[in-house]
Design an enzyme around this catalytic site. Structure first.
Site, PDB file in Angstrom:
ATOM      1  N   ARG A 127       0.862  -1.170   0.000  1.00 32.69           N
ATOM      2  CA  ARG A 127       0.000   0.000   0.000  1.00 32.69           C
ATOM      3  C   ARG A 127       0.902   1.225   0.000  1.00 32.69           C
ATOM      4  O   ARG A 127       1.787   1.345   0.842  1.00 32.69           O
ATOM      5  CB  ARG A 127      -0.877  -0.028   1.250  1.00 32.69           C
ATOM      6  CG  ARG A 127      -2.076   0.864   1.192  1.00 32.69           C
ATOM      7  CD  ARG A 127      -2.882   0.699   2.465  1.00 32.69           C
ATOM      8  NE  ARG A 127      -3.648  -0.540   2.502  1.00 32.69           N
ATOM      9  CZ  ARG A 127      -4.038  -1.132   3.632  1.00 32.69           C
ATOM     10  NH1 ARG A 127      -3.718  -0.620   4.799  1.00 32.69           N
ATOM     11  NH2 ARG A 127      -4.767  -2.228   3.592  1.00 32.69           N
ATOM     12  N   ARG A 134      -2.097   5.867   9.945  1.00 28.70           N
ATOM     13  CA  ARG A 134      -2.076   5.472   8.531  1.00 28.70           C
ATOM     14  C   ARG A 134      -2.167   6.694   7.614  1.00 28.70           C
ATOM     15  O   ARG A 134      -2.159   7.827   8.078  1.00 28.70           O
ATOM     16  CB  ARG A 134      -3.259   4.540   8.262  1.00 28.70           C
ATOM     17  CG  ARG A 134      -3.356   3.333   9.204  1.00 28.70           C
ATOM     18  CD  ARG A 134      -2.433   2.242   8.773  1.00 28.70           C
ATOM     19  NE  ARG A 134      -2.606   1.012   9.552  1.00 28.70           N
ATOM     20  CZ  ARG A 134      -3.474   0.029   9.266  1.00 28.70           C
ATOM     21  NH1 ARG A 134      -4.295   0.149   8.240  1.00 28.70           N
ATOM     22  NH2 ARG A 134      -3.514  -1.055   9.995  1.00 28.70           N
ATOM     23  N   LYS A 188      -4.136  -0.051  14.831  1.00 28.53           N
ATOM     24  CA  LYS A 188      -4.056   0.957  13.764  1.00 28.53           C
ATOM     25  C   LYS A 188      -4.751   2.253  14.169  1.00 28.53           C
ATOM     26  O   LYS A 188      -5.603   2.267  15.078  1.00 28.53           O
ATOM     27  CB  LYS A 188      -4.681   0.413  12.488  1.00 28.53           C
ATOM     28  CG  LYS A 188      -6.160   0.071  12.583  1.00 28.53           C
ATOM     29  CD  LYS A 188      -6.611  -0.602  11.279  1.00 28.53           C
ATOM     30  CE  LYS A 188      -7.978  -1.228  11.389  1.00 28.53           C
ATOM     31  NZ  LYS A 188      -8.317  -2.017  10.195  1.00 28.53           N
ATOM     32  N   LYS A 204      -6.359   6.064  12.496  1.00 24.99           N
ATOM     33  CA  LYS A 204      -6.725   6.699  11.227  1.00 24.99           C
ATOM     34  C   LYS A 204      -7.161   8.143  11.422  1.00 24.99           C
ATOM     35  O   LYS A 204      -7.912   8.447  12.346  1.00 24.99           O
ATOM     36  CB  LYS A 204      -7.852   5.901  10.563  1.00 24.99           C
ATOM     37  CG  LYS A 204      -7.423   4.478  10.220  1.00 24.99           C
ATOM     38  CD  LYS A 204      -8.553   3.640   9.680  1.00 24.99           C
ATOM     39  CE  LYS A 204      -8.015   2.273   9.228  1.00 24.99           C
ATOM     40  NZ  LYS A 204      -9.074   1.425   8.668  1.00 24.99           N
ATOM     41  N   CYS A 238     -14.713  -3.491  -0.798  1.00 24.71           N
ATOM     42  CA  CYS A 238     -13.304  -3.702  -0.451  1.00 24.71           C
ATOM     43  C   CYS A 238     -12.715  -4.757  -1.392  1.00 24.71           C
ATOM     44  O   CYS A 238     -13.419  -5.337  -2.206  1.00 24.71           O
ATOM     45  CB  CYS A 238     -13.178  -4.146   1.004  1.00 24.71           C
ATOM     46  SG  CYS A 238     -13.807  -5.810   1.281  1.00 24.71           S
ATOM     47  N   CYS A 280      -7.286 -11.098   0.013  1.00 24.27           N
ATOM     48  CA  CYS A 280      -7.335 -10.702   1.422  1.00 24.27           C
ATOM     49  C   CYS A 280      -7.508 -11.920   2.322  1.00 24.27           C
ATOM     50  O   CYS A 280      -8.420 -12.724   2.147  1.00 24.27           O
ATOM     51  CB  CYS A 280      -8.468  -9.717   1.664  1.00 24.27           C
ATOM     52  SG  CYS A 280      -8.573  -9.226   3.391  1.00 24.27           S
ATOM     53  N   CYS A 332     -15.586  -8.891   5.136  1.00 21.61           N
ATOM     54  CA  CYS A 332     -15.464  -9.302   6.533  1.00 21.61           C
ATOM     55  C   CYS A 332     -15.850  -8.113   7.402  1.00 21.61           C
ATOM     56  O   CYS A 332     -15.994  -7.005   6.904  1.00 21.61           O
ATOM     57  CB  CYS A 332     -14.030  -9.762   6.829  1.00 21.61           C
ATOM     58  SG  CYS A 332     -12.907  -8.388   7.164  1.00 21.61           S
ATOM     59  N   CYS A 344     -13.232  -2.393   5.610  1.00 21.14           N
ATOM     60  CA  CYS A 344     -12.451  -1.508   4.755  1.00 21.14           C
ATOM     61  C   CYS A 344     -13.332  -0.642   3.859  1.00 21.14           C
ATOM     62  O   CYS A 344     -12.958   0.465   3.492  1.00 21.14           O
ATOM     63  CB  CYS A 344     -11.478  -2.305   3.899  1.00 21.14           C
ATOM     64  SG  CYS A 344     -10.144  -3.010   4.865  1.00 21.14           S
TER      65      CYS A 344
END
Lengths: 577, 598
Positions: free
Chosen positions: A82, A151, A216, A218, A437, A443, A482, A486
């Site tokens: 990414r 991120r 994470k 954001k 996503c 994935c 899932c 995303c």
């Protein structure tokens, strides 16, 4: 200059990922060796955890997993990388390099992500380093594009107020830069940077510390009335406040986030809480202090409860504000007024206030590739060759060809026609407001299809829309393979979250402007049932809606679902049938 | 009795040890040992010491003249050795002193002392002698070779008529012995792939020629040539059921390598690592149909081996694939086509024509033909069995045998073609089907003692015997180090048995693994490059007594790896190229460098 980080004691053992980080010597681990080990195209799990901080992780082609196991071959391992593009802005030169590298070492396609980054799939282990060097040559990197750090910072891709956009974008880039990890590991591993001896002293992470964040993190920046950055879904959302045509500052939202775990109601998607207003000069400081609170109080034992939203919800917003003010040494101001009108993109040509033109393209699920009759990738390559402005990736996985002079506009227009590129004018409004996503086959988390399935599902919903006259009605529809979310499916007016092959939970009632989570309507249903339910609801919406009523509002008024007023009641008040 | 190097097949060291032990043995012990040895050893290992026999014979009856008979075999895959064994058995006679040895073990300077010499020699590759015969062959053809007047001899050559240098080694031996003055007492016989009958006939002739005038031998020599009925063979195959069939190449590969697991249940068949399994094929029905159509025959009845059957059935059992000068020469009388005759005269043109073509191409291009269906089939040889290195260990998979078969497929002159067996296995054979098979021993490709290091070098299907080796060593809990060099085209799709090899590495069954995937980068990288990269360590292993194994295609792999090994020795030992070559040759002689190249 380095402040000592003292973590408050937490009961019980830390999660295994904390150990990996601790032993990693600032994100190095044994990556140097395992990335070169020739006998497997994969790397061990521990190193894969660290690889995320470098913006990449190991995946495999899940379509081939069983077949290859039988063939006595290891999984078709490949790396996803990414590429960090703060605010989603890339130069034509950078575009051309991404395009070229995707053909040379990737799977021949580019994915524009829901966080305005480039994503390449299918990179073999032996090519990761050369890829990193390739993007470095045009000043791109993948540092902190994944991992337990801040991120890619999102920013509204607003093509209207060009000057304001530039100013806000610059703040996003500064935020991104300020919050980057300071470790030299990225340079050492990928860019042949010199090894730093005695790294302990040299490499202290002033913001993160050696364990980085619990999870994470954001950040997004929005410019009302556009909410394409889905500002409520961010750990920190900054809403630009414009007064008298000038950027006055930012409202601050904290504690949003999408991920949850099926069957665990202690996990839930949450929207950010508005805590006040700050002036632009306080932006970096505020973000940094908020992050240190999460660093020190976030749950390091249980990763699924480690996001910032749980830290705040557990202790309350008042506690949080107090802690923030203590760390800042000053208080945030009262929040200012603002209004959002939509989360989607405005397609086609628009002229900015500086006289420059911007063309917003609809890109189905953000996938840039050539298909028969629609050579999108080639077309964009040709445009990048003549384009002198910039490309802006939007939070809806679309693309803006930005800052085009009137002179160049003709040339680019001709290329758009030549390559049959579309702003989506022939598609239904539903499709233009769709996000899926990546999901299968790459994935590792995916439970059901998303990017490969949503377009064909929309084909079938469009039949219903045509029948009931809703083809031009803008309805936000999102699908995630899932519950990690995303595609921010928990925000969709219609949301699908994968449960198993061909099976989805259907959620309804998200806010059109991105200000309300949706609610579970049907659990674990297949296509036939999805279409039957949507036919019923869309038909009644077409007939019974009141003027201007959005689909997400209608399903609540009509009683199909109750409104989710806060993440903590996302799993409550579900109407069981 | 005292053994000497000269009167026995033993080395100096062995002779020394034996002479130490023999005088200490009691008569009972000697008796016991005799029984023990004959019960546990195959015939070629008990070599009757001529000196011993001689002295005994002289003591008993001085009147009967004994014949000293030396049988040498130059064997690559064991066929020649098998024939030599039979000959030795058949020639057992009180008046004969028979010595049986591999050309690799025979001391060439004893040649001139010989009386009767029989050589069974196979040819492989481009007319080359077997590895174990190289030194003997070179000595015989060198200036040092002695005059052999008084030596009576005969040669049986084994070969494959589809190769240009058919039976060359045997022919060379025959001509050279003659040139050195030896007398041929039975004309040389050249055998094709299906060699049994011709070989048996030669054995019979040799028996007659060596028969003593005394009548006593007549009764014993009545025994027909060994036909081991319990053994499965070309004429008596075992029909093994396919238990599993897997294409080992991942999607997107240029190759198709089939992993087959066959059942040996209740067959009594066993095998050792390094052995081969022969599959008796049938020609593809569609190919046969095309041939019949091209010939312009109806599906007439023909007679093969005294049996009447339809032409299309007969052609399934005959070799219609491999083209050779031998075969094409047989075709000459049946066509007036001058181009055909011209082709046979032009060696280079012929070589290029036969490559990748079959009988259908010949029939198509060089008509009109004036043969009958019967005449046509009479020109063809029986379809040869295809041999594949076994890729499993019997210890690890009792009652099973695994094969690793690369599908041969290509297009030539606009027609798609497949290998007779590999195409059938890849495209038609399914789990539950049966294949006609028998085991082909390969005594020249065998694991050393469990504690000795091994270096295995292979590409593509050349990995087959090494999978067998590693399974065997895993079962044995062998302490010896092992090193595999493996190569193919692409890492992602062609890393055959990747997961198994990774596991063996992890479990230390495999000590080192070096891989070379030729097409994953701009410059081609092959196993020989990896070998050179690891030169120092490879040489260390050799000095530690490692046995080197090479398996794979002769043209693409065999030659280059051989050269690389010489380079390794040249560099590491700091010797001349020639000395390095001799060093490698010596390893071959000691069976510390074994090749299974095809």
């Amino acid at each position: 200059m380095t402040e000592k980080i003292v973590l408050p004691p937490q009961e019980g053992p830390f999660s295994d990922v904390e150990r990996i980080k601790e032993e990693s010597n600032y994100l190095r681990g044994t990556l140097q060796a395992t990335m070169e080990y020739p006998i497997s195209s994969g790397i061990p799990d521990d190193d894969n955890r660290l690889m995320k901080f470098h913006g990449s992780y190991l995946q495999d082609d899940r379509d081939l997993r069983n077949e290859r196991a039988k063939q006595k071959l290891e999984p078709a391992y490949q790396f996803m990388v990414r590429v960090r593009t703060p605010g989603g802005v890339a130069t034509p030169k950078q575009w051309l390099v991404m395009d070229q590298l995707s053909d040379e070492v990737g799977n021949g396609t580019l994915k524009l992500t829901t966080r305005q980054a480039f994503q390449l799939h299918g990179i073999l282990k032996w090519n990761v380093k050369s890829f990193m060097q390739g993007i470095n040559d045009v000043l791109l990197d993948s540092l902190a594009a994944c991992g337990d750090v801040n991120r890619n910072v999102m920013c509204n891709a607003n093509p209207y107020q060009s000057k304001l956009h530039e100013e806000v974008f610059n703040w996003s880039a500064k935020l991104s830069e300020h919050l980057l990890p300071r470790t030299r590991a990225y340079h050492e591993l990928w860019l042949n940077g010199e090894k730093v001896v005695n790294s302990a002293e040299e490499e202290i992470e002033p913001i993160y510390g050696s364990l980085y964040l619990p999870r994470k993190f954001k950040i997004g920046v929005a410019i009302p009335p556009h909410n394409d950055a889905d500002i409520y879904s961010q750990d920190i959302g900054f809403i630009a406040i414009v007064e008298d045509g000038q950027l006055a500052g930012f409202n601050v939202l904290v504690g949003g986030g999408m991920g949850m775990t099926h069957g665990d109601e202690s996990t839930y998607p949450q929207l950010g809480h508005l805590i006040g207003f700050i002036t632009p000069d306080k932006l970096l400081e505020t973000a940094e202090k908020i992050i240190t609170i999460q660093r020190d109080y976030g749950n390091r034992k249980e990763r699924k409860n480690a996001r910032f939203k749980y830290t705040i919800d557990k202790r309350g917003l008042d506690w949080f504000k107090e802690e923030l003010h203590r760390r800042l040494g000053w208080e945030v101001q009262e929040a200012r007024d603002f209004t959002f009108e939509h989360t989607g993109d405005r397609y086609g040509w628009v002229k900015g206030d500086d006289g420059k033109w911007h063309y917003t393209l609809f890109i189905q699920n953000g996938r840039i590739k050539d298909v028969e009759g629609y050579p999108l990738k080639t077309g964009l390559r040709e445009i990048a060759k003549v384009h002198t402005g910039e490309f802006r990736l939007t939070g809806n996985q679309n693309l803006v060809i930005g800052n085009v002079s009137s002179q160049k506009k003709k040339k680019i227009d001709a290329l758009i026609k030549e390559y049959n590129i579309t702003a989506g004018e022939f598609y239904s409004a539903l499709r233009r407001n769709s996000i899926a996503c990546v999901s299968l086959p790459t994935c590792g988390l995916a439970m059901a299809e998303a990017e490969r399935y949503l377009p064909s599902l929309i084909d079938k919903i469009e039949v219903i829309l045509d029948e009931v006259g809703l083809r031009e009605e803008e309805i936000v529809i999102r699908m995630s393979g899932c519950p990690n979310g995303c595609s921010r499916a928990a925000m969709g007016e219609i949301g699908f979250i994968g449960k198993g092959p061909g099976k989805y939970n259907l959620y309804l009632g998200g806010g059109y402007t991105g200000d309300r989570l949706n609610k579970l309507y049907r659990e674990n249903i297949g296509e036939e049932e999805i279409l039957a339910e949507l036919r019923k609801i869309l038909t009644s919406y077409a007939v019974e809606r009141i003027a201007g009523e959005r689909f997400g509002d209608f399903v609540i008024r009509a009683g199909y679902v109750t409104a989710t007023t806060d993440g903590t009641n996302f799993h409550k008040n579900i109407v069981r049938v | 009795m005292t053994l000497q190097v000269i009167n026995s097949p033993f080395t100096e060291q062995q002779v020394k040890l034996l002479n130490e032990i023999f005088p200490q043995l009691t008569p009972q012990q000697k008796l016991w040992l005799t029984g023990y040895l004959s019960a546990t050893t195959t015939i070629e290992e008990i070599t009757v010491a001529p000196g011993a026999r001689e002295s005994q014979a002289q003591e008993e009856t001085a009147s009967v003249q004994t014949k000293e008979i030396t049988i040498l075999y130059a064997s690559q895959t064991g066929n020649a050795q098998g024939v030599a064994n039979k000959l030795a058995t058949v020639l057992q006679d009180p008046n004969h002193v028979v010595t049986l040895a591999s050309t690799g073990d025979f001391k060439a300077n004893h040649l001139k002392k010989l009386d009767h010499l029989f050589i069974v020699a196979s040819t492989h590759g481009e007319g080359e002698p077997p590895d174990t015969a190289i030194s003997f062959y070179e000595y015989l053809h060198s200036k040092r070779a002695p005059k052999l007047e008084g030596v009576k001899y005969s040669v049986l050559s084994l070969g494959d008529s589809s190769y240009e240098f058919y039976c060359k080694t045997g022919i060379d031996f025959d001509e050279r012995l003659k040139a050195l003055g030896a007398t041929s007492i039975v004309p040389r016989v050249d055998c094709d792939v299906d060699y049994q009958e011709a070989a048996n006939a030669w054995i019979e002739q040799v028996k007659q020629a060596t028969a003593t005038t005394a009548t006593t031998s007549q009764t014993t020599s009545d025994i027909t040539v060994l036909t081991n009925e319990t053994e499965y063979s070309r004429n008596n195959p075992y029909y093994a059921e396919v238990l599993e069939k897997i294409n080992l190449n991942g999607r997107g590969s240029n190759k198709e390598t089939i992993h087959l697991e066959l059942s040996l249940e209740d067959s009594g068949i066993t095998y050792e690592p390094g052995d081969c399994l022969a599959i008796i094929p049938e020609n593809n029905a569609a190919v046969v149909e095309l041939l019949v159509k091209t010939l312009g025959f109806n599906d007439d009845t023909v007679s093969v081996d005294g049996k009447s059957l339809a032409l299309s059935e007969a052609l399934k059992q005959l070799d219609i694939t491999a083209l050779s000068k031998t075969l094409l020469t047989k075709f000459v009388p049946f066509t007036g086509n001058t181009e055909f005759a011209a082709l046979l005269e032009d060696r280079e043109a012929l070589k290029s024509f036969v490559y990748g073509r079959d009988v259908i191409d010949v029939v198509e291009k060089f008509g009109p033909w004036n043969w009958t269906a019967q005449q046509f089939v009479e020109q063809l040889r029986k379809i040869p069995a295809r041999e594949y290195s076994i890729s499993s260990s019997y210890t690890a998979y009792p009652e099973e045998v695994h094969l690793t078969i690369g599908k041969v497929f290509y297009e030539q002159d606009g027609r798609y073609r497949e290998g007779v067996v590999s195409g059938d296995v890849a495209s038609n054979i399914e789990i539950g089907d049966k294949l006609a098979v028998y085991v082909k021993r390969n005594p020249n490709f065998k694991l050393p003692a469990a504690e000795a290091p091994i270096i295995m070098i292979g590409a593509g299907t050349g990995i087959a015997p090494f999978r067998s080796f590693l399974q065997e060593r895993e079962e044995q809990g062998a302490e010896g180090k092992s090193w595999l060099f493996f190569g193919d085209q692409h890492f992602v799709t062609d890393f055959l048995y990747q997961v198994e090899l990774q596991q063996w590495l992890k479990d230390d069954v495999l000590t080192n693994l070096n891989i070379a995937f030729s097409r994953d980068q701009k410059e081609k990288i092959y196993v020989q490059h990896r070998l050179l990269e690891q030169a120092q360590e490879v040489f260390n292993w050799i000095e530690q007594g490692a046995t080197i194994y090479l398996c794979g295609d002769e043209k693409t792999l065999g030659h280059s790896v051989h050269e690389a090994l010489i380079t390794v020795v040249e560099q590491q030992k700091q010797v001349s190229r020639e000395e390095a070559e001799n060093f490698i040759k010596e390893l071959q002689t000691q069976k510390r460098y074994q090749r299974d190249v095809y």
